[in-house]
Design a protein around this motif. Structure first.
Motif, PDB file in Angstrom:
ATOM      1  N   ASP A   1       0.833  -1.197   0.000  1.00  0.00           N
ATOM      2  CA  ASP A   1       0.000   0.000   0.000  1.00  0.00           C
ATOM      3  C   ASP A   1       0.868   1.248   0.000  1.00  0.00           C
ATOM      4  O   ASP A   1       1.949   1.274   0.594  1.00  0.00           O
ATOM      5  N   ALA A   2       0.352   2.298  -0.633  1.00  0.00           N
ATOM      6  CA  ALA A   2       1.032   3.587  -0.583  1.00  0.00           C
ATOM      7  C   ALA A   2       0.934   4.131   0.841  1.00  0.00           C
ATOM      8  O   ALA A   2      -0.085   3.942   1.506  1.00  0.00           O
TER       9      ALA A   2
ATOM     10  N   ASP B   1      -9.706  -5.348   8.601  1.00  0.00           N
ATOM     11  CA  ASP B   1      -8.329  -5.402   8.113  1.00  0.00           C
ATOM     12  C   ASP B   1      -7.496  -4.182   8.505  1.00  0.00           C
ATOM     13  O   ASP B   1      -6.579  -4.269   9.297  1.00  0.00           O
ATOM     14  N   VAL B   2      -7.837  -3.027   7.917  1.00  0.00           N
ATOM     15  CA  VAL B   2      -7.048  -1.822   8.185  1.00  0.00           C
ATOM     16  C   VAL B   2      -7.997  -0.742   8.707  1.00  0.00           C
ATOM     17  O   VAL B   2      -9.171  -1.001   8.927  1.00  0.00           O
ATOM     18  N   GLN B   3      -7.477   0.479   8.891  1.00  0.00           N
ATOM     19  CA  GLN B   3      -8.346   1.569   9.328  1.00  0.00           C
ATOM     20  C   GLN B   3      -9.280   1.989   8.194  1.00  0.00           C
ATOM     21  O   GLN B   3      -8.905   1.962   7.028  1.00  0.00           O
TER      22      GLN B   3
ATOM     23  N   ARG C   1      -1.218   5.689  16.030  1.00  0.00           N
ATOM     24  CA  ARG C   1      -1.735   7.007  15.660  1.00  0.00           C
ATOM     25  C   ARG C   1      -1.296   8.080  16.657  1.00  0.00           C
ATOM     26  O   ARG C   1      -0.932   9.187  16.266  1.00  0.00           O
TER      27      ARG C   1
ATOM     28  N   PHE D   1      -8.007   6.448   3.867  1.00  0.00           N
ATOM     29  CA  PHE D   1      -7.362   5.661   2.826  1.00  0.00           C
ATOM     30  C   PHE D   1      -7.131   4.224   3.318  1.00  0.00           C
ATOM     31  O   PHE D   1      -6.537   4.014   4.376  1.00  0.00           O
TER      32      PHE D   1
ATOM     33  N   TRP E   1     -16.340   0.215  18.516  1.00  0.00           N
ATOM     34  CA  TRP E   1     -16.809   1.497  19.054  1.00  0.00           C
ATOM     35  C   TRP E   1     -18.328   1.495  18.942  1.00  0.00           C
ATOM     36  O   TRP E   1     -18.860   1.343  17.838  1.00  0.00           O
TER      37      TRP E   1
ATOM     38  N   ILE F   1       0.337  -4.979  16.030  1.00  0.00           N
ATOM     39  CA  ILE F   1       0.598  -3.563  16.270  1.00  0.00           C
ATOM     40  C   ILE F   1      -0.729  -2.904  16.602  1.00  0.00           C
ATOM     41  O   ILE F   1      -1.758  -3.238  16.021  1.00  0.00           O
ATOM     42  N   ASN F   2      -0.705  -2.000  17.574  1.00  0.00           N
ATOM     43  CA  ASN F   2      -1.940  -1.364  18.025  1.00  0.00           C
ATOM     44  C   ASN F   2      -2.204  -0.092  17.223  1.00  0.00           C
ATOM     45  O   ASN F   2      -1.399   0.844  17.217  1.00  0.00           O
ATOM     46  N   THR F   3      -3.336  -0.092  16.540  1.00  0.00           N
ATOM     47  CA  THR F   3      -3.667   1.021  15.648  1.00  0.00           C
ATOM     48  C   THR F   3      -3.683   2.363  16.376  1.00  0.00           C
ATOM     49  O   THR F   3      -3.100   3.343  15.917  1.00  0.00           O
ATOM     50  N   GLY F   4      -4.361   2.382  17.530  1.00  0.00           N
ATOM     51  CA  GLY F   4      -4.526   3.646  18.252  1.00  0.00           C
ATOM     52  C   GLY F   4      -3.212   4.167  18.786  1.00  0.00           C
ATOM     53  O   GLY F   4      -2.938   5.368  18.737  1.00  0.00           O
TER      54      GLY F   4
ATOM     55  N   ASP G   1     -11.469   9.437  17.134  1.00  0.00           N
ATOM     56  CA  ASP G   1     -10.937   8.081  17.263  1.00  0.00           C
ATOM     57  C   ASP G   1     -11.678   7.359  18.386  1.00  0.00           C
ATOM     58  O   ASP G   1     -12.031   7.975  19.387  1.00  0.00           O
ATOM     59  N   PRO G   2     -11.861   6.050  18.250  1.00  0.00           N
ATOM     60  CA  PRO G   2     -12.385   5.292  19.384  1.00  0.00           C
ATOM     61  C   PRO G   2     -11.294   5.100  20.436  1.00  0.00           C
ATOM     62  O   PRO G   2     -10.107   5.249  20.152  1.00  0.00           O
TER      63      PRO G   2
ATOM     64  N   PHE H   1     -11.141   1.512  13.695  1.00  0.00           N
ATOM     65  CA  PHE H   1      -9.908   0.723  13.863  1.00  0.00           C
ATOM     66  C   PHE H   1     -10.215  -0.766  13.711  1.00  0.00           C
ATOM     67  O   PHE H   1     -11.288  -1.222  14.098  1.00  0.00           O
TER      68      PHE H   1
ATOM     69  N   TYR I   1      -0.268   4.808   7.971  1.00  0.00           N
ATOM     70  CA  TYR I   1      -1.059   4.202   9.034  1.00  0.00           C
ATOM     71  C   TYR I   1      -0.941   2.694   9.024  1.00  0.00           C
ATOM     72  O   TYR I   1      -1.145   2.047   7.998  1.00  0.00           O
ATOM     73  N   VAL I   2      -0.667   2.135  10.180  1.00  0.00           N
ATOM     74  CA  VAL I   2      -0.747   0.686  10.334  1.00  0.00           C
ATOM     75  C   VAL I   2      -2.222   0.328  10.481  1.00  0.00           C
ATOM     76  O   VAL I   2      -3.011   1.171  10.922  1.00  0.00           O
ATOM     77  N   PRO I   3      -2.617  -0.895  10.134  1.00  0.00           N
ATOM     78  CA  PRO I   3      -1.812  -1.972   9.573  1.00  0.00           C
ATOM     79  C   PRO I   3      -1.859  -2.051   8.045  1.00  0.00           C
ATOM     80  O   PRO I   3      -1.935  -3.146   7.510  1.00  0.00           O
ATOM     81  N   LEU I   4      -1.750  -0.928   7.361  1.00  0.00           N
ATOM     82  CA  LEU I   4      -1.570  -1.004   5.910  1.00  0.00           C
ATOM     83  C   LEU I   4      -0.231  -1.690   5.631  1.00  0.00           C
ATOM     84  O   LEU I   4       0.670  -1.668   6.475  1.00  0.00           O
TER      85      LEU I   4
ATOM     86  N   THR J   1     -16.017   1.878  24.103  1.00  0.00           N
ATOM     87  CA  THR J   1     -15.110   1.182  23.189  1.00  0.00           C
ATOM     88  C   THR J   1     -14.616  -0.107  23.840  1.00  0.00           C
ATOM     89  O   THR J   1     -14.480  -0.183  25.060  1.00  0.00           O
TER      90      THR J   1
ATOM     91  N   ASP K   1      -8.781  -3.006  15.550  1.00  0.00           N
ATOM     92  CA  ASP K   1      -8.647  -3.697  16.838  1.00  0.00           C
ATOM     93  C   ASP K   1      -9.561  -3.123  17.918  1.00  0.00           C
ATOM     94  O   ASP K   1      -9.387  -3.390  19.094  1.00  0.00           O
ATOM     95  N   THR K   2     -10.535  -2.308  17.504  1.00  0.00           N
ATOM     96  CA  THR K   2     -11.414  -1.674  18.484  1.00  0.00           C
ATOM     97  C   THR K   2     -12.854  -1.721  17.997  1.00  0.00           C
ATOM     98  O   THR K   2     -13.123  -1.517  16.812  1.00  0.00           O
TER      99      THR K   2
ATOM    100  N   GLN L   1     -13.627   7.720  12.858  1.00  0.00           N
ATOM    101  CA  GLN L   1     -12.496   6.857  12.510  1.00  0.00           C
ATOM    102  C   GLN L   1     -12.774   5.435  12.998  1.00  0.00           C
ATOM    103  O   GLN L   1     -13.332   5.256  14.083  1.00  0.00           O
TER     104      GLN L   1
ATOM    105  N   LEU M   1       0.926   7.327   1.828  1.00  0.00           N
ATOM    106  CA  LEU M   1       0.466   8.707   1.978  1.00  0.00           C
ATOM    107  C   LEU M   1       1.370   9.377   3.017  1.00  0.00           C
ATOM    108  O   LEU M   1       2.500   8.948   3.196  1.00  0.00           O
TER     109      LEU M   1
END
Lengths: 577, 167
Positions: free
Chosen positions: A142-143, B95-97, A237, B141, B122, A231-234, A299-300, B117, A149-152, B16, B119-120, B115, A145
Motif C-alpha cells: 500500500d502507498a 483489516d485496516v483503518q 496514531r 485511505f 466502538w 501492532i496497536n492502531t490507536g 478516534d475510538p 480501527f 497508518y498501520v496496519p496497511l 469502546t 482492533d477496536t 475513525q 500517503l
C-alpha cells in the motif's frame, strides 16, 4: 556548469572568513552561509518534485480531467506530493533557518560543520529512500500517503528511510545548538536576539516531534519486519501524530521567526514588546504538542476528558500564543513605520509599505492568509464535536493548505528571494515575474483553499480518494452537487502550481543568470530611511490603532465562522452517548 | 466543548472495546444471521417485501446495528432503520483503518465522520430523525480500491417501518 555551481557558494570574505552583509548589517561567516545555501537549494529541489505531483494530484481531484486513476498509482502520486512538500521542502528550509537564526544573527561561525554535512547526507539519503520506496511500490503493498497508518502494508524500507531522515535532521540541527552553547558559555546573562530565541524554540519543538517520529516509525518497522506479531492502531496514531502534527509546528515556529525577521528587514518593523513575543514562544513549548490530539478527536478508545483537555484547555495556550504573534508582528510594522513618519491615518503605514518588493509582499500575505484561513479553521476543527464534520473531509485539506501551502510556503518563498538577494547576491532575472509570485500564488491558493473548505463541510467531499464527486464506482450515489465548485478548485490549484513554476524559474534563473547585486540594489531592499528607526518616540507612545482594527476584523470573522459551524452541527441527528 | 458533551446532542462519544478483527466479524455474522431482510423497492414503495425480495437490506433484530469496514466494502450495510429510534451503532474493521463518513442523500451538508480501527469496537448511539437514504463513504485511505467503498443506510418513517421491513 560546475564552475557556475561552485560560484554560487562564493562571496568576498575577509581573512577570517567573515563578511558584513550590506543589507542587514550582520557579520556572516562563510561556514554558516554555504550551509544555508546548501540546505536552501535542496529544499527548492524538493519543492520542484513535490510541485510536479501537486499538479498530477490536482488534475486527478478535478474529476473532469481525472488524470491518474485509482489503480494507476494515484496514491503513489499523493504520497510523493505529501512527503516532498510537507516534509522535505519544509525541513531542509528549517535547518537553513536554524543556521540563519543561530550563526548568522549572532555573527559566529557554524561550529562542527562536519555534523551539518553528515546530517545533510543522512537527510538526503532518507529523502531519496522515501521517494524510491513510494515510487517503486509493487502490487501487494500500500502507498503510505503522509501517515503510513498501520496496519496497511507499507514497505519496511519506507519506515527505515523515514528513520534515517529524522536522524539526519537531528544531526543537522546540532551545530545550531552548539552555536548557542558557545554564545552563552562566556556570557550567560546576555539575552539572545528575538530571531535566535524563536529559532531555539523551533529547535526544541523539533526535538519533541522527531523523538515521536522515531518511536512511531520504529514501532511500525519492527512490526513490518516481523519482530513483533501485532501492532496497536490507536497507539501508532498517537505516536505518529507527535511527528505528524509536530512537524507542522516546526513549520509554524520557523515561519513566525521568518515573519519577525523579514518584516523588520524589508518592512521596517520594530519589536513592540520583547517580553510578550518571547512569552508567546514559551507558551508554544508547553502547549502546542498537546494540540496534536486534534487529529484523534473522532478516534475510538480515547476518553472525552483526554480529548478535551488536550485540544481545548491545553491548546488554547498555543492558540493564545499564535494570536499574540498575529498582533505583535503587524503592531511592530505599524509602530516601526509610524516612528519614521511613513503614512498617516488608520492604514497609511500599511498602504505606503513596499508592496512592490516580492519579499515584503510574500511575508505579509503569508501572515494574513495563515491567520484568517489557516488559524480560524484550525481552531474550529479542533473542537471535539465540530471535528466530526471536518475530519478527513476536503475541508481538512483546505486547512492545511492554508497553513502550510499558503502561510509557510509563501514565507519561505519570501525567504528564498531574500537569500538570493543577500547571500547569493544576485538580482532577479525579472523583477516583474518575482513580484507575480506572492500576488498570483496568494490569489490562486487563497480561492482554492476557501472552496476546499466549502466542499468539505457543506458537501462532505472526502480527502484521500481518486474519485467521489462525479462518480462513486459501483454506486448510484455521488456528490455531484459539488461538481461546479471543482471548476474553481481545479483551475485555481493548477494556477497555483504554475505560479510555483514561475517561482522556481525566477529563483533558479536568478542564481544562474542574475547579475551581481551592488550597494544600490541593497538599499532598494531596505525600508525608507534604512534599517533602524530614527529614534524619536518610544514604541509604546506610537499609535497602533490600524493593527487594533485589523484584530477586530479578525475576531469578527472568527466569531462568525464559529457560530456558523456550531449551527450546522446542531442540525444533525442525535449522535453519541 | 465540555458542556456540549452534557447538554448537546452531537458528540463523538461511545463505549469502546478491544476486539480482534476476527472476533468482531463473528459478532457481525451472528447479528446478520439473526436479522431479517427487506428490499429497496419495498422501502421506496412503502409496501411489505415479497418473500423473494427479502435479500439485501438488513433489518436489525434489536437496537444494535453492526457496521464493519473491510477492503473495499461495508459489512452490515445496507440496513433499514426506524426514524426516531435510538440504535447502538457498533463500528469496527476487519483489516485496516477505515472512515465512517455518512450523510443523507437529500442534504449533503449534514455529514459526520468517525475513525474506525481494526482492533477496536466502538459503540456510538445514533437516533436518525429524517427518513432518507443515508450514504456511507470510506474516508480513510484503505488501499487502492478505497474510492469504490460505499454503502447505504435506509431510515424509514416510524409509521411505515414495520410494514416495509415485513414485520
Amino acid at each position: 556548469m560546475l564552475a557556475t555551481l561552485s560560484g554560487l557558494f562564493e562571496n568576498d570574505y575577509d581573512d577570517e572568513g567573515f563578511r558584513t552583509c550590506s543589507v542587514t548589517g550582520l557579520e556572516i561567516h562563510r561556514s554558516a552561509e554555504v550551509h544555508v545555501k546548501l540546505f536552501g537549494l535542496t529544499a527548492v529541489i524538493a519543492l520542484i518534485v513535490g510541485g510536479v505531483f501537486a499538479l498530477t494530484v490536482a488534475l486527478t481531484r478535478w474529476e473532469v480531467i481525472g488524470l491518474v486513476g485509482e489503480f494507476d498509482g494515484y496514491y503513489r502520486h499523493l504520497s510523493m506530493h505529501a512527503w516532498n512538500i510537507l516534509i522535505f521542502w519544509m525541513v531542509f528550509m528549517e535547518i537553513a533557518i536554524l543556521y540563519v537564526g543561530g550563526s548568522m544573527v549572532l555573527g559566529r561561525r557554524l561550529p562542527f560543520t562536519s555534523l551539518a554535512k553528515v546530517g545533510y547526507v543522512l537527510m538526503l539519503a532518507g529523502a531519496l529512500g522515501i521517494n524510491y520506496f513510494i515510487w517503486t511500490l509493487s502490487g501487494g503493498s500500500d502507498a503510505p500517503l503522509l501517515t503510513a497508518y498501520v496496519p496497511l502494508d507499507v514497505p519496511p524500507g519506507f519506515y527505515a528511510s523515514s528513520i534515517v531522515f529524522l536522524l539526519g535532521a537531528t544531526v543537522a540541527a546540532l551545530p545550531f545548538l552548539l552555536t548557542l552553547w558557545y554564545e552563552k558559555r562566556g556570557n550567560w546573562s546576555a539575552t539572545l536576539p528575538l530571531v535566535t530565541f524563536g529559532a531555539f524554540a523551533t529547535f526544541i519543538i523539533a526535538v519533541q516531534a522527531i523523538l515521536g517520529g522515531l518511536v512511531a516509525f520504529s514501532y511500525a518497522l519492527v512490526w513490518q519486519v516481523g519482530l513483533i506479531d501485532s501492532i496497536n492502531t490507536g497507539i501508532y496514531r498517537q505516536l505518529y501524530w507527535i511527528i505528524g502534527h509536530g512537524s507542522q509546528q516546526i513549520n509554524l515556529l520557523a515561519m513566525i521567526t521568518v515573519w519577525y525577521f523579514l518584516t523588520h528587514v524589508v518592512g521596517g518593523a520594530v519589536v513592540v514588546s520583547e517580553k510578550i513575543s518571547r512569552s508567546a514562544f514559551i507558551l508554544y513549548l508547553f502547549f502546542i504538542n498537546l494540540g496534536a490530539a486534534h487529529h484523534l478527536m473522532v478516534d475510538p478508545g480515547l476518553s472525552v476528558e483526554w480529548r478535551i483537555f488536550n485540544t481545548s484547555y491545553a491548546f488554547y495556550g498555543a492558540a493564545l500564543a499564535s494570536m499574540i504573534h498575529a498582533f505583535a508582528i503587524p503592531a511592530g510594522l505599524e509602530a516601526g513605520r509610524r516612528q519614521r513618519g511613513l503614512g498617516g491615518g488608520l492604514f497609511g503605514w500599511l498602504t505606503s509599505a513596499p508592496w512592490r518588493n516580492p519579499i515584503f509582499a510574500s511575508t505579509i500575505f503569508s501572515i494574513i492568509m495563515f491567520g484568517f484561513l489557516g488559524g480560524i479553521s484550525g481552531v474550529l476543527m479542533g473542537q471535539l464535536q465540530l471535528n466530526m464534520t471536518w475530519h478527513n473531509t476536503y475541508a481538512t485539506v483546505g486547512h492545511f493548505h492554508a497553513t502550510v501551502a499558503l502561510g509557510t510556503t509563501l514565507a519561505f518563498m519570501g525567504l528564498v528571494f531574500f537569500v538570493i538577494k543577500t547571500m547569493f547576491q544576485r538580482n532577479f532575472i525579472s523583477d516583474r515575474l518575482a513580484l507575480l509570485v506572492p500576488y498570483g500564488y496568494s490569489a490562486a491558493m487563497g480561492i482554492a483553499v476557501l472552496v476546499m473548505m466549502y466542499v468539505g463541510i457543506l458537501f462532505g467531499v472526502p480527502r484521500r480518494t481518486s474519485e467521489v464527486v462525479s462518480n462513486i464506482p459501483g454506486s448510484d450515489f455521488s456528490l455531484s452537487a459539488a461538481e461546479p465548485l471543482f471548476w474553481l478548485i481545479g483551475p485555481m490549484t493548477v494556477l497555483a502550481v504554475l505560479v510555483g513554476v514561475v517561482f522556481v524559474l525566477v529563483a533558479v534563473g536568478s542564481l544562474l543568470l542574475g547579475s551581481r547585486t551592488d550597494s544600490d540594489d541593497d538599499r532598494e531592499l531596505l525600508p525608507d530611511g534604512g534599517l533602524r528607526p530614527d529614534g524619536g518616540e518610544s514604541v509604546h507612545a506610537v499609535e497602533m490603532r490600524g493593527t487594533f482594527t485589523l484584530c477586530l476584523i479578525f475576531m469578527a470573522t472568527f466569531v462568525a465562522m464559529y457560530v456558523l459551524n456550531w449551527f450546522l452541527l446542531t442540525q444533525l441527528w442525535e449522535i453519541g452517548a | 466543548m465540555s458542556g456540549f458533551t452534557r447538554f448537546g446532542d452531537q458528540n463523538p462519544v461511545g463505549e469502546t472495546y478491544e476486539v480482534d478483527p476476527a472476533g468482531f466479524e463473528a459478532s457481525l455474522d451472528a447479528y446478520r444471521d439473526e436479522a431479517g431482510r427487506t428490499s429497496a423497492d419495498a422501502i421506496n414503495e412503502g409496501r411489505p417485501p415479497e418473500e423473494d425480495e427479502r435479500q439485501r437490506i438488513i433489518v436489525p433484530p434489536g437496537d444494535s446495528v453492526y457496521v464493519m469496514g473491510r477492503q473495499f466494502t461495508w459489512g452490515g450495510l445496507p440496513v433499514a432503520l426506524e426514524a426516531g429510534r435510538e440504535y447502538d451503532i457498533h463500528l469496527g474493521a476487519r483489516d485496516v483503518q477505515h472512515g465512517f463518513s455518512i450523510r443523507p442523500e437529500q442534504s449533503l451538508s449534514q455529514q459526520i465522520n468517525l475513525q474506525i480501527f481494526p482492533d477496536t469496537e466502538w459503540v456510538v448511539p445514533m437516533t436518525f430523525e429524517d427518513p432518507d437514504e443515508y450514504h456511507v463513504i470510506c474516508n480513510e485511505f484503505c488501499g487502492a480500491g478505497h474510492a469504490t467503498m460505499s454503502g447505504s443506510l435506509f431510515v424509514v418513517d416510524a409509521d411505515e417501518y414495520d410494514t416495509v421491513v415485513g414485520n
